[in-house]
Design an enzyme around this catalytic site. Structure first.
Site, mmCIF file in Angstrom:
data_model
loop_
_atom_site.group_PDB
_atom_site.id
_atom_site.type_symbol
_atom_site.label_atom_id
_atom_site.label_comp_id
_atom_site.label_asym_id
_atom_site.label_seq_id
_atom_site.Cartn_x
_atom_site.Cartn_y
_atom_site.Cartn_z
ATOM 1 C CB SER A 162 -6.477 -5.555 -2.080
ATOM 2 O OG SER A 162 -7.247 -4.376 -1.969
ATOM 3 C CD1 TRP A 187 -0.976 -0.635 -3.012
ATOM 4 C CD2 TRP A 187 -2.819 0.205 -2.073
ATOM 5 N NE1 TRP A 187 -1.182 0.630 -3.542
ATOM 6 C CE2 TRP A 187 -2.309 1.159 -2.978
ATOM 7 C CE3 TRP A 187 -3.982 0.496 -1.361
ATOM 8 C CZ2 TRP A 187 -2.918 2.389 -3.180
ATOM 9 C CZ3 TRP A 187 -4.589 1.730 -1.563
ATOM 10 C CH2 TRP A 187 -4.055 2.662 -2.463
ATOM 11 C CG HIS A 188 -5.992 -0.343 1.643
ATOM 12 N ND1 HIS A 188 -6.230 -1.339 0.737
ATOM 13 C CD2 HIS A 188 -6.818 0.684 1.285
ATOM 14 C CE1 HIS A 188 -7.151 -0.946 -0.129
ATOM 15 N NE2 HIS A 188 -7.522 0.269 0.178
ATOM 16 N N GLY A 189 -1.983 -0.558 4.098
ATOM 17 C CA GLY A 189 -1.235 -0.120 5.269
ATOM 18 C C GLY A 189 -0.414 -1.219 5.906
ATOM 19 C CG PHE A 195 -3.924 4.024 2.744
ATOM 20 C CD1 PHE A 195 -3.467 3.521 3.949
ATOM 21 C CD2 PHE A 195 -5.267 4.316 2.616
ATOM 22 C CE1 PHE A 195 -4.339 3.291 4.994
ATOM 23 C CE2 PHE A 195 -6.154 4.060 3.668
ATOM 24 C CZ PHE A 195 -5.684 3.564 4.852
#
Length: 480
Positions: free
Chosen positions: A322, A325-327, A480
């Protein structure tokens, strides 16, 4: 195209008119109109990346049809693997190529080896993480026979590129949104009115709360070494409201706009800052992503069915992925790991599903215990947000280290009283509406019309006079 732009202020009414007054009785024509509008909406940013959406759409449409035409399990599995590899391949290249090359370079330098991999200047397509996961959910659900594959290409293409939630979610499941493109839509005044109120509240969150907080967050984080610990605490708190106002504001606008066209999107935020523990926070924050990881990663890994070490492993995997996934930055990975550490004790003692209701449900005030739990959870969340906001891991660690100093009792050098008053007002309204889908959904419903509309016009006035319009500030999650 930004929701908070003049372009969108022209785009939305024009599309609404065409949709309901020119093509009100023809589903296919409405879908074609929405598809064209969605491509215009996305192409307004950079038309070149429309080819990526179109490629992903055609690929998963054909793969879905292919899986439908065969019962040969190895062939169906191969088709699913193809969808996963191609979609994640595009996501990995555009989002993570330079991250991995830089990380490998730094790793080899630790052993005295200097390598010089080829760096590429890559523009990250807006929303690629969102629509990639949306199309993957379709392929996976078709493979699992939870969903009939789409036969109408236009309906499927419109599902993939539906403009309200295309670039920042909610990440819709094909089982929920795709069938809505097959059904006749009839204008529903109550639904549209509800959607308009949610759009209004979303704009308040974005331009009044998030964008005003952003100015002071930028000042504090960019000059954090010059400020006292109390100012750094204020900076972390303001960022917590910035990211919540920004992201949940986008979701509110997206859901509200969808209702104007007769569509229902899933709820993406459920007043997360009123959570009494981290497990509850993650059931209320970015719900479409957390449930996506739960259903398509955590449960297939075994979930919490295995032994202790499997539970710990799966918990860390879900939070680390997670974060990633954001960056493409180690700060996001550590942010995910920190939340895993917060979550782990609750899971180990079986308390991760203790707070399934709303805090102070049916009551105006929380108990002292609930208030304490909310404050502790919010404090832990703000601490983790420092890693999310910092430009590097070293900066985040230094920022947090400076918080835990004697200057915590000093008067903050930055103290925007007007913005803080707006935040307090915002929290109060959110608290009063915490049992609804969005804060102002039911406020004044039973009041007389002049008083009820007075509240709505009051929000409009606040948006106009207190909103930050120094420039059109992009939504944080566009990156993102």
């Amino acid at each position: 195209m930004l929701f908070n732009s003049l372009d969108f202020a022209v785009f939305l009414p024009l599309l609404f008119f065409l949709y309901w007054f020119v093509f009100p009785k023809n589903i296919k024509q409405q879908n074609v109109l929405l598809l064209a509008a969605s491509y215009v909406f996305y192409g307004w940013w950079d038309w070149r990346f429309l080819s990526l959406i179109l490629f992903s759409t055609v690929l998963d449409y054909l793969i879905g049809r292919g899986m439908d035409k065969t019962d040969d399990e190895p062939k169906r599995k191969w088709l699913l693997t193809c969808s996963i590899l191609v979609n994640l391949g595009f996501l990995g290249f555009f989002k993570y190529y330079n991250f991995f090359t830089d990380s490998f370079t730094e790793m080899f330098s630790l052993f005295g080896q200097q390598i010089h991999p080829r760096a590429i200047s890559i523009v990250l397509p807006v929303g690629i993480s969102f629509y990639t996961f949306q199309t993957l959910s379709y392929s996976i659900d078709v493979y699992k026979r939870k969903l009939e594959p789409a036969k109408d290409f236009v309906s499927f293409a419109t599902f993939v590129s539906f403009f309200p939630q295309l670039v920042a979610g909610p990440i819709e499941r094909a089982t929920h949104l795709l069938p809505q493109f097959y059904s006749k839509r009839k204008f529903d005044y109550a639904l549209a009115a509800d959607g308009t109120k949610q759009i209004l509240w979303g704009f308040f969150k974005k331009v009044v709360i998030a964008d005003n907080c952003a100015e002071y967050v930028n000042i504090i984080f960019q000059n954090y070494q010059e400020y006292s610990a109390s100012t750094l605490v204020l900076g972390a708190v303001l960022f917590a409201f910035q990211i919540y106002g920004d992201f949940s504001g986008y979701s509110d606008i997206a859901i509200g706009v969808s209702r104007l066209f007769g569509f229902d999107l899933m709820k993406n935020f459920a007043f997360p800052y009123f959570s009494r523990d981290i497990a509850e926070f993650w059931r209320r924050w970015h719900i479409s992503l957390s449930t996506w990881f739960r259903d398509y990663l955590y449960i297939p890994l075994g979930g919490s069915r295995g032994g202790l070490w499997m539970k710990i492993r799966n918990t860390f995997i879900i939070f680390l992925v997670s974060g990633f996934w954001h960056g493409a930055n180690w700060t996001f990975v550590i942010w995910g790991a920190l939340n895993a550490l917060y979550f782990l004790p609750l899971m180990l003692v079986g308390k991760n599903r203790s707070n399934l209701d709303q805090a102070a449900e049916g009551k105006l005030f929380p108990t002292w215990k609930e208030a304490g739990q909310i404050l502790v959870t919010f404090g832990l969340t703000c601490l983790a947000w420092v890693f999310f906001r910092a430009e590097s891991v070293a900066m985040a660690i230094d920022y947090i280290a400076n918080i835990f100093s004697a200057s915590i009792l000093a008067k903050p050098e930055v103290f925007p009283i007007g913005i803080l008053a707006l935040v307090v007002l915002f929290v109060a309204i959110e608290w009063l509406g915490k049992e609804e889908d969005f804060a102002i959904q039911s406020i004044g419903v039973k009041w007389r019309r002049p008083l009820r509309y007075g509240v709505y016009y009051g929000v409009v006035i606040l948006i106009y006079f207190a909103g930050n319009y120094s420039n059109e500030i992009e939504f944080i999650y566009f990156q993102f």
